[in-house]
Design a protein around this motif. Structure first.
Motif, mmCIF file in Angstrom:
data_model
loop_
_atom_site.group_PDB
_atom_site.id
_atom_site.type_symbol
_atom_site.label_atom_id
_atom_site.label_comp_id
_atom_site.label_asym_id
_atom_site.label_seq_id
_atom_site.Cartn_x
_atom_site.Cartn_y
_atom_site.Cartn_z
ATOM 1 N N GLY A 196 29.347 94.084 12.200
ATOM 2 C CA GLY A 196 29.552 94.826 10.960
ATOM 3 C C GLY A 196 29.675 93.961 9.715
ATOM 4 N N ALA A 197 29.559 92.647 9.875
ATOM 5 C CA ALA A 197 29.669 91.766 8.710
ATOM 6 C C ALA A 197 28.384 91.832 7.874
ATOM 7 C CB ALA A 197 29.908 90.327 9.160
ATOM 8 N N VAL A 198 28.483 91.307 6.668
ATOM 9 C CA VAL A 198 27.302 91.191 5.817
ATOM 10 C C VAL A 198 26.840 89.736 5.872
ATOM 11 C CG1 VAL A 198 26.442 91.293 3.450
ATOM 12 C CG2 VAL A 198 28.055 93.029 4.282
ATOM 13 N N VAL A 199 25.591 89.526 6.242
ATOM 14 C CA VAL A 199 25.044 88.167 6.230
ATOM 15 C C VAL A 199 24.489 87.893 4.836
ATOM 16 C CG1 VAL A 199 23.251 86.639 7.127
ATOM 17 C CG2 VAL A 199 24.505 88.144 8.695
ATOM 18 N N ILE A 200 24.945 86.822 4.233
ATOM 19 C CA ILE A 200 24.437 86.435 2.915
ATOM 20 C C ILE A 200 23.535 85.224 3.136
ATOM 21 C CG2 ILE A 200 25.045 85.684 0.596
ATOM 22 C CD1 ILE A 200 27.621 87.282 0.850
ATOM 23 N N GLN A 223 24.259 87.048 -8.186
ATOM 24 C CA GLN A 223 24.076 88.013 -7.099
ATOM 25 C C GLN A 223 24.980 87.689 -5.909
ATOM 26 O OE1 GLN A 223 19.953 88.465 -6.039
ATOM 27 N NE2 GLN A 223 19.436 89.540 -7.933
ATOM 28 N N VAL A 224 25.118 86.407 -5.614
ATOM 29 C CA VAL A 224 26.021 86.043 -4.519
ATOM 30 C C VAL A 224 27.435 86.498 -4.867
ATOM 31 C CG1 VAL A 224 27.052 84.144 -3.220
ATOM 32 C CG2 VAL A 224 24.633 84.058 -3.820
ATOM 33 N N ALA A 225 27.856 86.187 -6.104
ATOM 34 C CA ALA A 225 29.217 86.523 -6.515
ATOM 35 C C ALA A 225 29.449 88.032 -6.458
ATOM 36 C CB ALA A 225 29.482 85.992 -7.922
ATOM 37 N N SER A 226 28.447 88.805 -6.892
ATOM 38 C CA SER A 226 28.609 90.264 -6.872
ATOM 39 C C SER A 226 28.683 90.775 -5.436
ATOM 40 C CB SER A 226 27.433 90.947 -7.580
ATOM 41 O OG SER A 226 27.352 90.498 -8.895
ATOM 42 N N ARG A 238 25.832 91.892 15.914
ATOM 43 C CA ARG A 238 24.975 92.482 14.878
ATOM 44 C C ARG A 238 25.732 92.722 13.582
ATOM 45 N NH1 ARG A 238 20.666 96.053 18.399
ATOM 46 N NH2 ARG A 238 20.801 94.578 20.115
ATOM 47 N N PRO A 239 25.164 92.227 12.491
ATOM 48 C CA PRO A 239 25.778 92.489 11.193
ATOM 49 C C PRO A 239 25.461 93.913 10.727
ATOM 50 C CG PRO A 239 23.748 91.261 10.894
ATOM 51 C CD PRO A 239 23.927 91.431 12.379
ATOM 52 N N ALA A 240 26.084 94.325 9.626
ATOM 53 C CA ALA A 240 25.793 95.644 9.063
ATOM 54 C C ALA A 240 24.585 95.563 8.133
ATOM 55 C CB ALA A 240 27.007 96.163 8.284
ATOM 56 N N ALA A 241 24.406 94.429 7.518
ATOM 57 C CA ALA A 241 23.295 94.265 6.578
ATOM 58 C C ALA A 241 23.100 92.779 6.318
ATOM 59 C CB ALA A 241 23.597 94.975 5.258
ATOM 60 N N ILE A 242 21.917 92.457 5.822
ATOM 61 C CA ILE A 242 21.629 91.096 5.407
ATOM 62 C C ILE A 242 21.180 91.176 3.946
ATOM 63 C CG2 ILE A 242 20.170 89.049 5.743
ATOM 64 C CD1 ILE A 242 20.260 91.596 8.509
ATOM 65 N N VAL A 243 21.743 90.333 3.101
ATOM 66 C CA VAL A 243 21.236 90.271 1.732
ATOM 67 C C VAL A 243 20.673 88.889 1.466
ATOM 68 C CG1 VAL A 243 22.676 92.069 0.737
ATOM 69 C CG2 VAL A 243 23.543 89.729 0.830
ATOM 70 N N LEU A 278 35.347 78.612 3.382
ATOM 71 C CA LEU A 278 36.164 78.541 2.165
ATOM 72 C C LEU A 278 35.472 79.200 0.980
ATOM 73 C CD1 LEU A 278 37.579 74.872 2.361
ATOM 74 C CD2 LEU A 278 38.488 76.979 3.367
ATOM 75 N N GLY A 279 34.232 79.583 1.161
ATOM 76 C CA GLY A 279 33.475 80.177 0.072
ATOM 77 C C GLY A 279 32.000 79.934 0.321
ATOM 78 N N ILE A 280 31.184 80.377 -0.618
ATOM 79 C CA ILE A 280 29.743 80.197 -0.456
ATOM 80 C C ILE A 280 29.240 79.251 -1.533
ATOM 81 C CG2 ILE A 280 27.498 81.337 -0.436
ATOM 82 C CD1 ILE A 280 28.806 83.788 0.683
ATOM 83 N N VAL A 281 28.670 78.160 -1.103
ATOM 84 C CA VAL A 281 28.167 77.158 -2.039
ATOM 85 C C VAL A 281 26.859 77.663 -2.650
ATOM 86 C CG1 VAL A 281 27.154 74.861 -2.151
ATOM 87 C CG2 VAL A 281 29.294 75.220 -0.920
ATOM 88 N N THR A 282 26.786 77.645 -3.975
ATOM 89 C CA THR A 282 25.588 78.164 -4.640
ATOM 90 C C THR A 282 24.842 77.091 -5.441
ATOM 91 O OG1 THR A 282 27.062 78.956 -6.369
ATOM 92 C CG2 THR A 282 26.278 80.575 -4.767
#
Lengths: 431, 422, 493
Positions: free
Chosen positions: C98-102, C65-68, C53-58, C215-219
């Motif tokens: 506890g991770a944040v799902v983006i 917004q992704v970068a922030s 289970r993650p801590a939150a999903i955004v 390696l990062g999040i592709v936007t």
């Protein structure tokens, strides 16, 4: 050679024995004066050589067949050449699957000879004589058939690479579809030997075409050569389509047997595939025009032209979106460049001839760079100066700073080659 | 929900592949896994396995679902999502998780108004009067929001002759091919009486004797969707009696002209196991029945450009997509023009749009964009909720598009007067 | 190693409150999910084993917004996990506790289409099939076509370097992506690659594609579009057994043809497909069905078709159908693309493997895989990309039965070892994820993995970006390492 370098050389010689040879007199190579050549014969020897160089922070120029030595910025302070030509051999050819495992020093011609009888071809056609697999991959070199073959990285299934510290690493594999782990092969291909030395490769072969057809025709001043050539390149059987400006055609394409009078451009097209498709491609192209059937010498001529450079001149490679070809070429022509154009995927070779200028004229060279910068800005071209006179080397970054995050690239270099052993300074931004 | 229940077993058919996501209106609107069919099934499974509680969050997500069942059409594992949803909603009601004024009002309306023809008739008449006196704007201010929206969604109230009960027996025209029963429907009768009459006319023209059996009830679909399964079962029981146990010889088919009713009747076997299977097997949508039995009377010419929009409960719940199109195409001169997303939900979903007006409007907007691009003269669909939603949308955009049931066009092609044409 | 682990409770603390408040400020309340139901639903992707289970999903709507959100996670040293449609089969979008799902599903705009230059720029949440639909009127399509293409996102495809049935001719995602915008794990935004297809410098695009979001999040993704081929011929060849189908595949490839795809489904898969909504009218007593798709210039296709037909009869084909129109073609493909879901009918859970072997070894490997399945008393069926040796042994099982689950995992390990010993690899298109990371030692030794770590650490130095993926947690097992045994020339019997 100074005393300290002589000491280094002696130390290396003692450690590496036969594989190291002293060059007397030293040779000028990639902007450095090289006084020792190391030529390992197998992976373990290569690892030993690199470990030895790295532990002494001794920079080395990594070489293959030597056809692309002009590419890149001068290597900083290298007195040692690490040559891969000894890493030769075809380890395995799976003629059913169409995959082959070869040593990095193996000449492409040898591979081609080995695979042809089995109905395969190697989809690499870099210019130059004696080119090796390792050199072709390290420089991501592609020739006239890049249209049909795609970029060099496309045929790489797996690589054995020796890192600067002497670690023998492997990535990818022999299978044709693979996402097991990070795709480090992409990193090594095109990195000009600055991250690791390619020792061996698994390559994917292509079926040799059942038929090929070459068509040569000339395009007059009233035609739109780019649109025409692009349409030719977008036939499904097109393997190579090139436009050659009349000056270059005069000097390099005489042997293809097509009259050039009153033409602005010579168009060479090669179709490969099933008989029906190549015939249709060739016929569609030649429709209503004075076209000559050509043969493969026309493609060889293109390859030679692409690898050539006028006397002490400059050769630049520009990548543009096909829709910006006309604008880019107009800007380059205005700067007196002679052009070889591959309309798809949008590659221009621009040759600048200094004849008429004084010897070693820095103003002339600056003018060339300024013109190129302009095309880069106005046509959003990506560009690399592939050849320039020896006296001009090191004045400017031939990659124009590259594109993309240089700091990330520097960090990668620092992590893979922390002591700056492998071709230091040669790559983008003098990495 | 517990690990021994039928509901839980049903959730295990889902392998979590996610192929349903792109067909779910609420996932597309929110981008949320939790608001997708896969997410909802996973929640049901999680509750049963004790991994999460049956709480308000689960209740919200299960009621955010439109019940369009588009997910069933694309589910390779054959998950019976609609049935799972009904069961799960029933458990929410049992667990007392449907609280507050909205759900209470909904239950009251569904049980005491919709299912009682006389009251419904009086109510619709009252709305007609309110509108005639131009009091509807005032009503909109005074009524609770959901009711006001509902009022606005209603089409013009047909004149009372059209709202009278359908004739209980109509003989076949020409050679008699069979005898069918017609489910009159609650909303259909009050608001779309012309469709009922058109249905009878087309059936009789094609050789079918039509009976509208006494004692038939509302199909119970809206009740079941709202989690009131027990009431839906009682309605189904009445229909089993009305359609299969009285009236002499068995009918060749029980025909419905509302996709929602048809789906409910076909699936009523799940509500009354063993008891309702006969009725379920007999039930046919009007388009399905005509397509299956074939038209014997040649339709006349109608020079019309027509779009057909699939009701979810016809295309997804009953798997019927071609029959209505074939029927329409059988009308000479009629040009059936395709529009994008024809099988996507229009955002009505029974009473759902009343509780989720904003999302409903967004879903409808996409539908109207596609309709506008196709620019038909008539937009057809075979379900009262869809007809209402589409008409309201077309009117709000000021489009000159008539909204009709396919059977109305067929009736017109047979040269019938169209008293209810809007 | 995958398995059912008890879900770990996410650490709740003051830092959770701080994190969530920050995330809400970035994406707005509505797009930051923290209900227990949400945390549960986002606990896994299409691989349901080992959910956390993650801590939150955004659900951000822009690169900013992704970068922030990433910068906030970096500041709070909180792991974060990018997610597309969640159709991955290797647990690549599984959160750590506890991770944040983006989730990128709201970034689904096609930003530009340039039909002349045949490129498109899309946000990562664009659905694969939607892109092809949007460019079809230009005579173009986006070639990589994973079986989940109706729902999976381009961003997810980039992360996994997704393939599909047509990779034999058209290549995988990496062959079609030429530039990316990436939010680095620090929160910095970089652009790599170029719309010309070449960018001077290291091939960072090539490295980022297939890096499984570590390696990062592709936007933003710039892709190449391909011309819709002038003509397509689709054949359905019915065989009594799998080896015969494989022999036909060999004949076709060795004759120099490059078909668009060569797909085999076996008897057990046929049965499942025919019982599902994707039924294609396949004969249920057939041992294997081979779908052959040829595409290219109309003038050459007829001759190729005849060659294939001749080969097929020589190899003892039982029935050969050629699709007469698009509807029939779609019917053939429906059987193939719906296979995984259809197999879901057989049992509550489905384990989809993804190994690759040299194509010529397919028949013997398949036979051994079936033996492994039988030995472990498992319902195992095969769907595979026969042209490139990419196997998908599928095991239908019930994870509530701990004994069966243990047999599934053991069989999976044996299958992977078998494939690696034959010169193959762990995964051809699904990725390593958290599912196969502890098997990486079968293929790579410490030094190989160390080179990969060097690359990852440059981009993702704190390991916050999609942790616990690709790289193994345990030391590689040297006994089974092919290099330790004398490299990869290990013959199989």
């Amino acid at each position: 050679m100074g005393e300290s370098s002589a000491a280094v050389r002696d130390a290396i010689g003692r450690l590496l024995g036969d594989m190291a040879v002293v060059l007397e007199p030293p040779e000028l190579m990639a902007g450095s004066r090289v006084s020792m050549r190391i030529e390992p014969r197998d992976a373990e020897a290569l690892a030993t050589a690199l470990r030895t160089l790295d532990s002494g922070s001794t920079p080395a120029i990594i070489t293959g067949g030597g056809s692309r030595l002009g590419l890149g910025n001068p290597v900083r302070g290298a007195q040692v050449e690490l040559s891969c030509v000894g890493l030769v051999g075809i380890d395995e050819l799976d003629a059913a699957d169409g995959v082959i495992r070869v040593g990095a020093g193996t000449p492409l011609a040898e591979i081609e000879r080995a695979v042809r009888p089995h109905g395969w071809q190697l989809p690499l056609d870099p210019p130059g004589q004696g080119t090796t697999v390792g050199g072709t991959l390290a420089s991501a070199a592609a020739g006239p058939r890049r249209l049909g073959f795609g970029a060099a990285r496309g045929c790489v299934l797996g690589l054995d690479t020796v890192l600067a510290c002497g670690d023998r690493t492997r990535c990818g594999g022999r299978v044709v579809k693979n996402v097991t782990g990070y795709d480090l092969a992409k990193l090594y291909v095109g990195s000009l030997g600055t991250l690791g030395v390619i020792e061996r490769a698994w390559l994917r072969l292509r079926p040799a075409p059942r038929s090929t057809r070459v068509v040569v025709l000339s395009l007059g001043p009233d035609s739109d050569p780019y649109t025409f050539a692009l349409a030719a390149a977008r036939h499904s059987a097109a393997r190579a389509v090139a436009l050659v400006c009349s000056e270059l055609a005069d000097t390099h394409m005489q042997g293809v047997g097509h009259p050039l009078d009153a033409a602005d451009w010579l168009l060479v097209a090669e179709y490969a595939g099933d008989e029906e498709a190549t015939r249709e491609g060739a016929e569609r192209l030649a429709e209503g025009r004075a076209a000559s059937p050509g043969d493969l010498t026309a493609i060889d001529a293109l390859r030679d032209l692409q690898g050539s450079v006028g006397a002490l001149g400059v050769r630049a490679r520009l990548h543009v979106r096909p829709s910006r070809l006309a604008a880019s070429c107009a800007l380059l022509r205005a700067a007196a460049a002679q052009l070889l154009v591959y309309p798809q995927p949008g590659v221009i070779y621009a040759f600048f001839d200094p004849s008429g200028c004084g010897d070693e004229d820095p103003w002339w060279l600056d003018g060339v760079f300024t013109a190129l910068e302009r095309v880069r800005g106005e046509a959003k071209a990506e560009l690399v100066v592939e050849e320039l006179p020896e006296w001009g080397r090191g004045r400017r970054d031939v990659f124009f700073g590259g594109s993309g995050p240089l700091s990330l690239m520097r960090s990668i270099k620092a992590r893979f080659d922390p002591n700056g052993t492998l071709n230091p300074g040669r790559f983008v931004g003098s990495i | 929900m517990d690990v021994t229940s039928e509901l839980y077993e049903g959730t295990l058919d889902c392998v979590h592949c996610g192929l349903c996501l792109s067909d779910c209106p609420t996932y597309l609107d929110t981008g949320r896994e939790t608001s997708s069919p896969r997410g909802r099934i996973y929640l049901m499974r999680g509750v049963a396995e004790g991994q999460i509680e049956l709480g308000p969050g689960v209740a919200d997500e299960l009621h955010l679902c439109l019940g369009c069942r588009a997910c069933e059409s694309v589910c390779p594992s054959g998950v019976r999502y609609g049935a799972l949803l009904e069961r799960a909603r029933e458990q929410l009601v049992d667990a007392g998780l449907r609280k507050g004024q909205g759900p209470r009002l909904e239950r009251l309306l569904l049980r005491s108004l919709l299912a009682r023809p006389a009251r419904l008739h009086a109510f619709i008449s009252a709305i007609g009067i309110v509108r005639a006196l131009r009091l509807d704007r005032l009503a909109r201010r005074l009524l609770p929001a959901a009711l006001a929206n509902a009022q606005a969604l209603l089409p013009p109230i047909p004149p009372s002759p059209l709202r009278a009960p359908l004739p209980s027996w109509t003989p076949a025209v020409g050679e008699r091919r069979g005898r069918v029963a017609l489910l009159e429907g609650c909303v259909m009768r009050e608001l779309y009486g012309a469709v009922g009459r058109a249905t009878i006319a087309v059936l009789t023209r094609n050789g079918f004797e039509v009976v509208v059996p006494e004692g038939q009830a509302c199909c119970g679909a809206l009740h079941a969707h709202a989690g009131d399964l027990s009431f839906a079962r009682s309605l189904a029981e009445r229909n089993v009696v009305a359609f299969t146990e009285q009236g002499g010889a068995p009918y060749d088919a029980v025909v419905t002209h509302s996709a929602g009713c048809g789906a409910a009747m076909k699936e009523s076997g799940g509500w009354l196991p063993g008891r309702s299977d006969g009725l379920a097997a007999l039930t046919r949508d009007i388009c399905e029945w005509l397509d299956e039995s074939g038209l014997v009377a040649e339709p006349g010419r109608l020079e019309l450009r027509v779009c057909y929009d699939d009701p979810c409960h016809l295309v997804h719940a009953q798997g019927i997509a071609d029959a209505p199109r074939r029927l329409l195409s059988a009308i000479p001169g009629l040009e059936l023009v395709p529009h994008a997303g024809a099988s996507d939900c229009c955002g009505a979903a029974g009473t759902w749009s009343l509780g989720h007006p904003e999302m409903s409007a967004r879903i409808l907007d996409a539908k109207l964009d596609a309709i506008e691009a196709a620019s038909p003269a008539v937009l057809t669909s075979g379900n009262p909720g869809c007809l209402m939603q589409l008409r309201a949308g077309v009117e709000a955009r000021g489009l000159a598009i008539r909204v009709a049931h396919p059977i109305e066009l067929l009736a017109e092609a047979y040269g019938m007067a169209v008293p209810g044409q809007r | 190693m995958p398995g059912v682990r008890p879900p770990q409770e996410a650490p709740t603390s003051r830092s959770d409150a701080e994190l969530i408040a920050g995330l809400r400020r970035i994406v707005g309340n509505e797009h930051c999910l923290t209900r227990p139901e949400d945390l549960f639903a986002y606990g896994c992707d299409a691989l349901t084993l080992d959910a956390q289970r993650p801590a939150a999903i955004v659900l951000p709507e822009s690169t900013e917004q992704v970068a922030s959100a990433v910068a906030l996670c970096a500041y709070l040293q909180r792991p974060f996990v990018p997610r597309g449609a969640g159709t991955g089969l290797s647990g690549g979008a599984h959160p750590t506790p506890g991770a944040v799902v983006i989730s990128l599903t709201r970034m689904r705009r096609i930003l530009s289409i340039d039909a002349d230059d045949r490129i498109a720029i899309v946000q990562p949440g664009v659905v694969n099939a939607d892109l092809s639909a949007a460019v079809a009127h230009h005579g173009l399509f986006y070639a990589p076509d994973p079986s989940s293409q109706q729902v999976c996102t381009i961003g997810g495809n980039v992360a996994e370097n997704s393939g599909g049935p047509h990779t034999l001719k058209y290549g995988t995602t990496t062959d079609h992506v030429i530039a990316l915008e990436i939010v680095l794990p620090s929160g910095d935004v970089v652009r790599v690659g170029s719309d010309t297809g070449f960018a001077a410098g290291y091939d960072l695009t090539g490295v980022a594609v297939g890096s499984e979001g570590t390696l990062g999040i592709v936007t933003e993704v710039t892709v190449r579009l391909s011309p819709i081929p002038e003509a397509v011929e689709t054949l359905l060849a019915i065989f009594d057994d799998v080896p015969s189908a494989c022999r036909l595949v060999g004949r076709i490839i060795e004759s120099g043809m490059v078909p668009a795809s060569l797909e085999v489904i076996d008897r057990r898969t046929i049965e499942a497909v025919e019982a599902s909504v994707y039924r294609a009218g396949l004969p249920q007593d057939a041992g294997a069905v081979l779908i052959i798709e040829l595409d290219g210039a109309a003038c050459e296709l007829q001759a190729q078709l005849e060659r294939v037909r001749a080969f097929a009869y020589e190899e003892g084909v039982r029935g050969l159908e050629v699709a007469r129109d698009d509807a029939e073609r779609a019917r053939f493909w429906r059987a193939r693309k719906g296979a995984f879901g259809a197999l879901g009918r057989l049992a509550p859970d489905l384990y989809v493997h993804d190994a690759v072997v040299p194509r010529t070894k397919l028949p013997e490997i398949l036979e051994k895989i079936c033996e492994i399945g039988d030995r472990h008393r498992l319902r195992l069926s095969n769907v595979f990309h026969a042209g490139d040796g990419n196997l998908h042994p599928n095991i239908s099982f019930d994870r509530r039965d701990p004994d069966e689950l243990a047999r599934v995992i053991e069989a999976g390990r044996e299958i992977l070892e078998l494939c690696v010993a034959a010169g193959g690899v762990l995964t051809g298109e699904h990725g390593v994820g958290n599912e196969k990371r502890d098997y990486m030692g079968l293929v790579f030794d410490d030094v190989d993995l160390d080179a990969m770590r060097r690359l990852r650490d440059v981009w993702n130095p704190d390991g916050l970006c999609n942790p616990d993926k690709i790289m193994p947690t345990t030391r590689p097992c040297m006994e089974s390492n092919p290099k330790a045994r004398g490299y990869d020339a290990v013959p199989i019997d």
